[in-house]
Design a protein around this motif. Structure first.
Motif: not given
Length: 307
Positions: A15, A19, A24-29, A31-32
């Motif tokens: 992840l 990132f 993927i953006d920071r929020r998705a990183f 969250r993942g």
């Protein structure tokens, strides 16, 4: 990899790689990463462990008496007007002699976040190996590396990629033409920088003596016939996307008679050379790749250009 790497799940490391590549953006990183949180290993601990620690990764101090370092701005008329970079030479090469020793040059190209402290440290390592190293900053036109990788990545994503490439070509040609260079230069880089090292080999033809890309995309197939440099490829065997593309990369070089050598380093992920990101760093294979890179550059850049 060390014991700390086994504490951070491989999925979380992947992840992080996605990132930093902007997939993927920071929020998705974040969250993942939270999916991998367990007792004693919270999401915040995992995120902190994955972030670069540039003090930890410094091998050569900025004020090391064995080197001389300066920031230099190079004209780039076909790029963004100019490109600033970090020029490092062994101190002995900067003597008061009217005819200083001529050194081979190495362009050191950063990842997709600008000229961060790790890339500068690699340039200093080359100077200690008796090369003249220049690490350009492709973020020059927007103020340079902002001191933060996340912000650097945002700035990088907004820039014109073709102009960035022309800035790197200008930097390489400037290094080659310096009166204290022996006229032979090599290129190396990491991720984006690895891909740009391959691209420079195709764009510069005989003006580039060697390249050692670390986990970078292959030279575009239409440019491979123009390569005259000796190419040394470094990929991590666990870096799935690039490892899967590796056979085709080698086949293309062989088809056009390009001198090359390639390594799929075992137990190594994307970023395995970067000691500022300890959860990706593999000290064993990083040392082996570094030693082979120095040998490759010694072999292909030490003889001065005739005439």
């Amino acid at each position: 990899m060390g014991d700390d790497n086994r504490k951070i799940p491989a999925g979380a490391v992947d992840l992080y790689t996605r990132f930093i590549h902007g997939e993927i953006d920071r929020r998705a990183f974040v969250r993942g990463v939270s999916r991998y949180a367990v007792a004693g290993l919270s999401a915040s601990v995992i995120v902190e462990a994955l972030m670069p620690n540039y003090a930890l990764g410094q091998q050569v101090a900025r004020d090391d008496e064995r080197i001389r370092a300066d920031y230099v701005t190079v004209p780039s008329p076909d790029g963004n007007g100019s490109i600033r970079g970090y020029l490092v030479r062994p101190f002995s090469a900067d003597s008061r002699s009217a005819e200083p020793a001529l050194l081979p040059g190495v362009i050191v190209i950063h990842e997709n976040r600008g000229l961060n402290p790790h890339t500068e440290d690699v340039a200093r390592r080359f100077a200690l190996a008796n090369f003249m190293a220049f690490a350009p900053d492709t973020l020059t036109s927007v103020g340079g590396y902002p001191g933060d990788d996340f912000k650097g990545g945002q700035l990088f994503a907004a820039l014109d990629r073709d102009k960035m490439t022309q800035d790197l070509v200008a930097a390489a040609r400037w290094l080659k033409a310096r009166p204290d260079c022996n006229g032979r230069i090599a290129a190396t880089g990491f991720c984006f920088g690895g891909g740009q090292s391959n691209l420079l080999a195709g764009l510069m033809g005989p003006d580039l003596a060697a390249a050692a890309p670390f986990y970078g995309g292959a030279t575009p197939s239409e440019l491979v016939p123009a390569i005259k440099a000796a190419i040394l490829i470094h990929h991590g065997a666990l870096d799935t996307r690039l490892a899967e593309a590796y056979p085709a990369q080698i086949a293309e070089l062989e088809r056009h008679g390009v001198r090359h050598e390639g390594h799929l380093w075992p137990d190594s992920v994307h970023g395995f050379f970067n000691d500022a990101t300890p959860e990706r760093y593999n000290p064993t294979t990083a040392a082996q790749a570094w030693d082979r890179t120095l040998q490759w550059f010694y072999e292909h850049t030490r003889s001065p250009v005739a005439g």
